[in-house]
Write a protein that holds these residues in place. Structure first.
Motif, short mmCIF file in Angstrom:
data_model
loop_
_atom_site.label_atom_id
_atom_site.label_comp_id
_atom_site.label_asym_id
_atom_site.label_seq_id
_atom_site.Cartn_x
_atom_site.Cartn_y
_atom_site.Cartn_z
N ARG A 84 6.49 4.45 9.11
CA ARG A 84 6.30 4.87 9.70
C ARG A 84 6.39 6.25 10.50
N THR A 85 6.79 7.22 9.57
CA THR A 85 7.52 9.03 9.22
C THR A 85 6.15 9.66 8.77
N LEU A 86 5.14 8.58 7.91
CA LEU A 86 3.91 9.58 7.64
C LEU A 86 2.94 9.69 8.90
N GLU A 87 1.97 10.76 7.91
CA GLU A 87 0.91 11.44 8.57
C GLU A 87 -0.31 10.48 7.79
N LEU A 88 -0.94 9.59 8.52
CA LEU A 88 -1.69 9.09 7.30
C LEU A 88 -3.28 9.56 7.69
#
Length: 169
Positions: A84-88
């Motif tokens: 949920r904290t990643l930029e995908l």
């Protein structure tokens, strides 16, 4: 003349092989009416089960308007600890879902994430979730760096098949 002696000495003092790990994940063939390839997250955890590093995230990366990212939260443990904290998509980590079969990933200590991994106790964690299917997680404990070649295995029951971790010093 001394210069000629230094080069061979430098070659013998450098390691010939880098320490590394190889992960093999089996996606089993399921006999179901509606089959969808599973989303899979592969990551390292510290001994206290906190997230250390993502190794791979397999999902529908090419869906229009990033629609494939919508279901990544079905990988519940990975999502809570890292997703949920990643930029995908994550460069070098995100990839397309995989078909039935065995899939191998190799990592060595000359580059991330092993390059900065301090010695200690860790877990390799693999989590899979499938639309109109189930969810499964496997964990393998290991010590980094390995002092000798090692092989660790786990066996899934539904969404994952055989999982192996091979460590090289």
């Amino acid at each position: 003349m001394r210069k000629h002696l230094l080069l061979p000495l430098a070659l013998f003092s450098a390691p010939l092989w880098a320490a590394g790990l190889e992960v093999t994940v089996e996606i089993p063939r399921l006999q179901v009416a509606e089959y969808h390839r599973p989303y899979v997250a592969i990551w390292l955890q510290n001994a206290d089960q906190s997230h250390r590093a993502n190794l791979a995230i397999w999902y529908d990366v090419k869906m229009k308007d990033k629609e494939g990212e919508k279901w990544l939260n079905d990988l519940r443990q990975w999502w809570r600890r890292s997703g949920r904290t990643l930029e995908l998509p994550v460069d070098g980590v995100s990839g397309a879902t995989r078909p039935v079969g065995s899939h191998s990933l190799s990592f060595d200590d000359s580059r991330a994430p092993l390059k900065d991994l301090p010695p200690g106790e860790y877990y390799l964690v693999v989590e899979a979730a499938r639309e109109v299917g189930g969810r499964e997680q496997l964990r393998i404990p290991f010590t980094w760096p390995a002092d000798k070649p090692q092989q660790h295995n786990a066996q899934g029951n539904s969404e994952l098949g055989a999982l192996s971790l091979e460590l090289t010093p």
